[in-house]
Scaffold this active site. Structure first.
Site, PDB file in Angstrom:
ATOM      1  N   LYS A 122       0.733  -1.328  -0.014  1.00 59.78           N
ATOM      2  CA  LYS A 122       0.132   0.046  -0.108  1.00 59.78           C
ATOM      3  C   LYS A 122       0.823   1.359   0.077  1.00 59.78           C
ATOM      4  O   LYS A 122       2.058   1.218   0.703  1.00 59.78           O
ATOM      5  CB  LYS A 122      -1.305   0.002   1.312  1.00 59.78           C
ATOM      6  N   TYR A 172      -4.713   4.094   5.681  1.00 60.55           N
ATOM      7  CA  TYR A 172      -5.403   3.096   6.793  1.00 60.55           C
ATOM      8  C   TYR A 172      -6.494   3.632   7.352  1.00 60.55           C
ATOM      9  O   TYR A 172      -7.447   2.769   7.552  1.00 60.55           O
ATOM     10  CB  TYR A 172      -4.287   2.758   7.926  1.00 60.55           C
TER      11      TYR A 172
HETATM   12  P1  NAD Z   1      12.404   1.848   2.194  1.00 60.43           P
HETATM   13  O1  NAD Z   1      12.866   3.301   2.077  1.00 60.43           O
HETATM   14  O2  NAD Z   1      12.895   1.454   3.872  1.00 60.43           O
HETATM   15  O3  NAD Z   1      12.802   0.746   1.361  1.00 60.43           O
HETATM   16  C1  NAD Z   1      12.385   1.168  -0.042  1.00 60.43           C
HETATM   17  C2  NAD Z   1      13.306   0.297  -0.833  1.00 60.43           C
HETATM   18  O4  NAD Z   1      13.387   0.484  -2.288  1.00 60.43           O
HETATM   19  C3  NAD Z   1      14.890  -0.080  -0.610  1.00 60.43           C
HETATM   20  O5  NAD Z   1      15.428  -1.122  -0.538  1.00 60.43           O
HETATM   21  C4  NAD Z   1      15.439   0.843  -1.816  1.00 60.43           C
HETATM   22  O6  NAD Z   1      16.962   0.642  -2.022  1.00 60.43           O
HETATM   23  C5  NAD Z   1      14.543   0.668  -2.774  1.00 60.43           C
HETATM   24  N1  NAD Z   1      14.576   1.388  -3.918  1.00 60.43           N
HETATM   25  C6  NAD Z   1      14.735   1.222  -5.119  1.00 60.43           C
HETATM   26  N2  NAD Z   1      14.748   2.178  -6.132  1.00 60.43           N
HETATM   27  C7  NAD Z   1      14.793   3.234  -5.066  1.00 60.43           C
HETATM   28  C8  NAD Z   1      14.614   4.772  -5.383  1.00 60.43           C
HETATM   29  N3  NAD Z   1      14.495   5.361  -6.696  1.00 60.43           N
HETATM   30  N4  NAD Z   1      14.165   5.562  -4.274  1.00 60.43           N
HETATM   31  C9  NAD Z   1      14.341   4.965  -3.128  1.00 60.43           C
HETATM   32  N5  NAD Z   1      14.291   3.655  -2.635  1.00 60.43           N
HETATM   33  C10 NAD Z   1      14.560   2.934  -3.916  1.00 60.43           C
HETATM   34  O7  NAD Z   1      10.718   1.924   2.194  1.00 60.43           O
HETATM   35  P2  NAD Z   1       9.761   0.954   3.007  1.00 60.43           P
HETATM   36  O8  NAD Z   1       9.413   1.547   4.443  1.00 60.43           O
HETATM   37  O9  NAD Z   1      10.407  -0.512   2.957  1.00 60.43           O
HETATM   38  O10 NAD Z   1       8.337   1.213   1.937  1.00 60.43           O
HETATM   39  C11 NAD Z   1       8.376   0.369   0.858  1.00 60.43           C
HETATM   40  C12 NAD Z   1       6.861   0.102   0.549  1.00 60.43           C
HETATM   41  O11 NAD Z   1       6.382  -0.449   1.609  1.00 60.43           O
HETATM   42  C13 NAD Z   1       6.345   1.366   0.640  1.00 60.43           C
HETATM   43  O12 NAD Z   1       5.121   1.375  -0.441  1.00 60.43           O
HETATM   44  C14 NAD Z   1       5.161   1.515   1.766  1.00 60.43           C
HETATM   45  O13 NAD Z   1       4.157   2.360   1.742  1.00 60.43           O
HETATM   46  C15 NAD Z   1       5.096   0.173   2.000  1.00 60.43           C
HETATM   47  N6  NAD Z   1       5.203  -0.113   3.478  1.00 60.43           N
HETATM   48  C16 NAD Z   1       4.078  -0.882   4.027  1.00 60.43           C
HETATM   49  C17 NAD Z   1       4.089  -1.055   5.502  1.00 60.43           C
HETATM   50  C18 NAD Z   1       2.769  -1.985   5.856  1.00 60.43           C
HETATM   51  O14 NAD Z   1       2.462  -2.007   7.028  1.00 60.43           O
HETATM   52  N7  NAD Z   1       1.994  -2.437   5.165  1.00 60.43           N
HETATM   53  C19 NAD Z   1       4.883  -0.514   6.242  1.00 60.43           C
HETATM   54  C20 NAD Z   1       5.837   0.100   5.478  1.00 60.43           C
HETATM   55  C21 NAD Z   1       5.933   0.431   4.369  1.00 60.43           C
END
Ligand code: NAD
Length: 369
Positions: free
Chosen positions: A137, A222
């Protein structure tokens, strides 16, 4: 987080909400697949950031899923994950050679956990490679993108789910049941708020092109979800207001806070807030004959809740494991994912998010019918 067995989950649920009737049988998403011959759904995680790590830890303790592959642009992460999850070299991809995954019979599904604006491209590439998809999401950053993703999966004959972990979480399932079954009568008012304080100006969530928006896209979704699943209805109109920009550098591209109000056809009114300025995590419903609420109730838990009659008392579960198992069982049984977890659900939320932004920008009440 603890990963409770199905038996202990059942025991806790049936003791449950003290004074409020709760489901006495095992929820269907916790029943084993009909074809339970030890087969697991082999998942490749695309994007090994913070939430990718949470998911992998959940999948590692799940019953019906396995971390079978990864897609990453960082060789050091590939090496670390290879050892940690015992991933064969042939199941490790980068963003350039990702499409070769179509030749890999040992991967059933790609879980897209990238920044929001990248969800569309990687979902469509995974679908074209013949893999089922779970996408995090918000599903994408516009309703039109969501529709393209749904269509691509349909054309490829693969299933598309959205990572809505709270659809498998006992406290939220109880809020949904209390609202939709009108246990306290017609719901009249919902309040849902989720927020935290952000401070890193380099974070992609503050970059509009990658995030699609601010806290509304990230955590406000959410609150839209909880309003929709407590009523079981789609909102008919929305009004909204941006909060003050408290830090011009941090919030140069996205809102710092936003509040909005949804009207539902059955007469419920929902008042929600999402923010990057302070911590808040609560979900409250008032109905004709009582109230029910969670706080905390939307984040990762542990959750606390009560009704106007009694405390709510459910087990703390591993939300990521429960969600992945729930989705995996349906796919392993060759059944279609229900609408509350498939791409249509993500599309519905995105339409509401888009209307909330339009209402905040224009100051007008936006109709959703
Ligand atoms: P994060 O920044 O920790 O991780 C993002 C990942 O994408 C990293 O591994 C990064 O290297 C990679 N990436 C590749 N290309 C990129 C770019 N151009 N810029 C930035 N990063 C790049 O983020 P996250 O917290 O893991 O979030 C990722 C997704 O998961 C989002 O869509 C977020 O909304 C979702 N999320 C969902 C929940 C949930 O509870 N369902 C919780 C957190 C995040």
């Amino acid at each position: 987080m603890k990963n409770l067995s199905r038996r202990s989950f059942l025991q806790n649920v049936s003791m449950g909400a003290g004074g409020v009737a709760v489901a006495a049988s095992l929820p269907s998403f916790m029943m084993p697949p009909a074809n339970d011959a030890g087969k697991k759904l082999n998942i490749a995680i695309c994007g090994l950031g913070r939430y990718g790590n949470y998911l992998a830890e959940g999948i590692a303790v799940s019953q019906y899923c396995k971390v079978a592959g990864i897609i990453t642009g960082t060789p050091a992460k590939a090496a670390e994950w290879k050892t940690k999850y015992n991933i064969p070299e042939k199941n490790i991809y980068n963003y350039q050679n990702f499409d070769e995954i179509k030749n890999n019979k040992d991967i059933d599904l790609v879980y897209v956990v990238l920044p929001n604006a990248m969800h569309k491209e990687y979902t469509i590439r995974a679908a074209k490679a013949g893999k089922h998809v779970i996408v995090e999401k918000p599903m994408a950053i516009t309703p039109a993108d969501c529709r393209e993703m749904i269509d691509a999966c349909k054309t490829a004959g693969v299933q598309l789910a959205v990572g809505y972990r709270l659809h498998y979480e006992p406290y939220n399932l109880e809020m949904k049941r209390l609202g939709q079954e009108k246990v306290f009568g017609q719901v009249r008012l919902i309040e849902a708020s989720l927020g935290y304080k952000t401070s890193d100006p380099t974070e992609w969530r503050l970059n509009k092109a990658l995030a699609g928006g601010g806290p509304l896209m990230n955590v406000g979704i959410y609150c839209v979800q909880s309003s929709r699943y407590v009523t079981g209805e789609e909102p008919i109109s929305v009004t909204a207001q941006f909060g003050p920009i408290t830090d011009k550098k941090l919030f140069a591209e996205v809102e710092a806070s936003i509040a909005w109000q949804l009207e539902f056809p059955g007469g419920a009114f929902s008042n929600c807030t999402s923010t990057y300025n302070c911590g808040i995590d609560r979900f409250f419903a008032s109905a004709d004959e009582g109230t029910f609420e969670l706080s905390p109730g939307i984040s990762y838990g542990p959750f606390k809740g009560k009704t106007s009659k009694a405390e709510l008392n459910f087990p703390e579960i591993n939300q990521q494991a429960a969600q992945c198992d729930g989705i995996a069982k349906i796919i392993l049984d060759n059944k279609q994912l229900p609408e509350h977890i498939n791409g249509e659900e993500g599309f519905k939320d995105m339409k509401v998010l888009q209307a909330i932004y339009e209402a905040a920008r224009t100051g007008k009440k936006i109709s959703l019918v």
